[in-house]
Design an enzyme around this catalytic site. Structure first.
Site, PDB file in Angstrom:
ATOM      1  CG  HIS A  64      15.618  -2.404  22.806  1.00  0.00           C
ATOM      2  ND1 HIS A  64      15.158  -1.250  22.199  1.00  0.00           N
ATOM      3  CD2 HIS A  64      15.879  -2.063  24.099  1.00  0.00           C
ATOM      4  CE1 HIS A  64      15.153  -0.262  23.055  1.00  0.00           C
ATOM      5  NE2 HIS A  64      15.579  -0.732  24.220  1.00  0.00           N
ATOM      6  CG  ASP A  68      12.163   1.896  27.909  1.00  0.00           C
ATOM      7  OD1 ASP A  68      12.761   0.806  28.026  1.00  0.00           O
ATOM      8  OD2 ASP A  68      12.667   2.882  27.352  1.00  0.00           O
ATOM      9  CG  HIS A  69      11.799   0.347  23.824  1.00  0.00           C
ATOM     10  ND1 HIS A  69      11.996   1.149  22.726  1.00  0.00           N
ATOM     11  CD2 HIS A  69      12.605   0.856  24.802  1.00  0.00           C
ATOM     12  CE1 HIS A  69      12.880   2.094  23.009  1.00  0.00           C
ATOM     13  NE2 HIS A  69      13.256   1.934  24.274  1.00  0.00           N
ATOM     14  CG  HIS A 141      20.649  -0.674  23.886  1.00  0.00           C
ATOM     15  ND1 HIS A 141      21.036   0.489  24.512  1.00  0.00           N
ATOM     16  CD2 HIS A 141      19.490  -1.051  24.486  1.00  0.00           C
ATOM     17  CE1 HIS A 141      20.144   0.804  25.437  1.00  0.00           C
ATOM     18  NE2 HIS A 141      19.192  -0.117  25.451  1.00  0.00           N
ATOM     19  CG  ASP A 212      16.779   2.599  23.609  1.00  0.00           C
ATOM     20  OD1 ASP A 212      16.039   3.273  22.876  1.00  0.00           O
ATOM     21  OD2 ASP A 212      16.527   2.346  24.804  1.00  0.00           O
TER      22      ASP A 212
END
Length: 305
Positions: A64, A68-69, A141, A212
């Site tokens: 996604h 932070d990804h 999410h 997530d």
């Protein structure tokens, strides 16, 4: 295969955990090929502490588009080029990943010297590759998030060496040809069919890596009978309410999915920075009460299977 955890934190990095990135390294038959799942900030820095090489990177799967990804992705793409990478690279991810890559590379004037293909995935998509079938399903999410199920295709069976020796065929080039299922004519005129001297095909491994997510049915569907399930465990069970509000899972959520899906091994990652030191051990103990074969990943951990 090896799973290298380059970042196991959630949201923001801490001194103990970098943001999310997991590398899947293929050994033996696959000549060290590398796939990357998510690419948080400083992913390429983490790789410097490992044996992983960007030149071996073939595919990147983004779950996604939270920072932070993906904030490490432009750097990885650029460094792969700067380090002489020439082979094609494919990036898979949610709608918007193509725009993100093009914008960051364009604004920074980063020019890649290899072919880059971007595939925007959808719920239910099946990606048929030479060695694997990758199944994609949408999770639950705050923004669109996906999980990936990598099912290794069946491998050729073992060569029945004892049977060949019984009929007087000595080790040599004929063995290699027979193992491939080819027909071989021996020096004495006999013709052997390789299919008669190879055992049943061996089932491949199944690895599932989820983005997530709250607890949802698709997570269980993807994980069914997997050899390894990598599941987020952002919060402890005592913080269940917070986990739900922020569209995340607890340690117990992940363990219950592993139980219901009949997986062989569960690896927890994406741990909130609020849990430091001994609290990390409490996370693991909590999950193991529900699913015994659970492991808690730390940065630079390697799981071989």
């Amino acid at each position: 295969m090896e799973l290298h955890f380059l970042g196991t934190g959630a949201g923001v990095p801490s001194k103990q955990r970098n943001t999310t990135a997991i590398a899947l390294k293929f050994l033996n038959d696959y000549k060290g090929a590398l796939w990357l799942f998510d690419c948080g900030e400083a992913t390429q820095h983490q790789m410097l502490y490992t044996s992983l090489k960007l030149s071996k990177l073939e595919r990147i799967f983004i779950t996604h588009l939270h920072g932070d990804h993906i904030y490490g992705l432009p750097g990885v793409l650029g460094s792969r080029s700067f380090q002489g990478g020439k082979s094609p690279l494919t990036v898979y991810g949610p709608k918007g990943i193509d725009k993100f890559i093009k914008a960051t590379l364009s604004i920074s004037e980063t020019h890649l010297h290899y072919p880059l293909k971007v595939v925007e995935v959808e719920d239910g998509m099946s990606i048929d590759l030479k060695s694997h079938t990758v199944t994609v399903k949408e999770l639950e999410h705050a923004i669109q998030s996906f999980g990936y199920r990598m099912k290794e295709k069946k491998k050729p069976g073992s060569l029945l060496v004892d049977r060949l020796k019984e009929i007087g065929v000595k080790p040599g080039p004929a063995y290699a040809a027979l193992k491939k299922g080819e027909r071989v004519t021996l020096d004495d005129g006999r013709i052997l069919n390789g299919e008669d001297f190879v055992g049943p095909k061996k089932p491949g491994k199944t690895v599932v890596i989820l983005g997530d997510t709250r607890v949802c049915k698709n997570a269980e569907v993807l994980a069914e009978n997997a050899d390894i399930l990598v599941h987020e465990a952002t919060f402890m069970e005592s913080d269940r309410k917070i986990a739900y509000e922020y569209f995340h899972s607890t340690t117990v959520d992940a363990a219950r999915i592993a139980n219901r899906a009949n997986v062989s091994k569960l690896i927890l990652t994406h741990i909130s920075s609020r849990y430091q030191g001994e609290q990390s051990n409490l996370l693991l103990k909590e999950a193991r009460k529900v699913f015994k074969n659970t492991f808690l990943a730390s940065d630079l951990d390697i799981f071989t299977f």
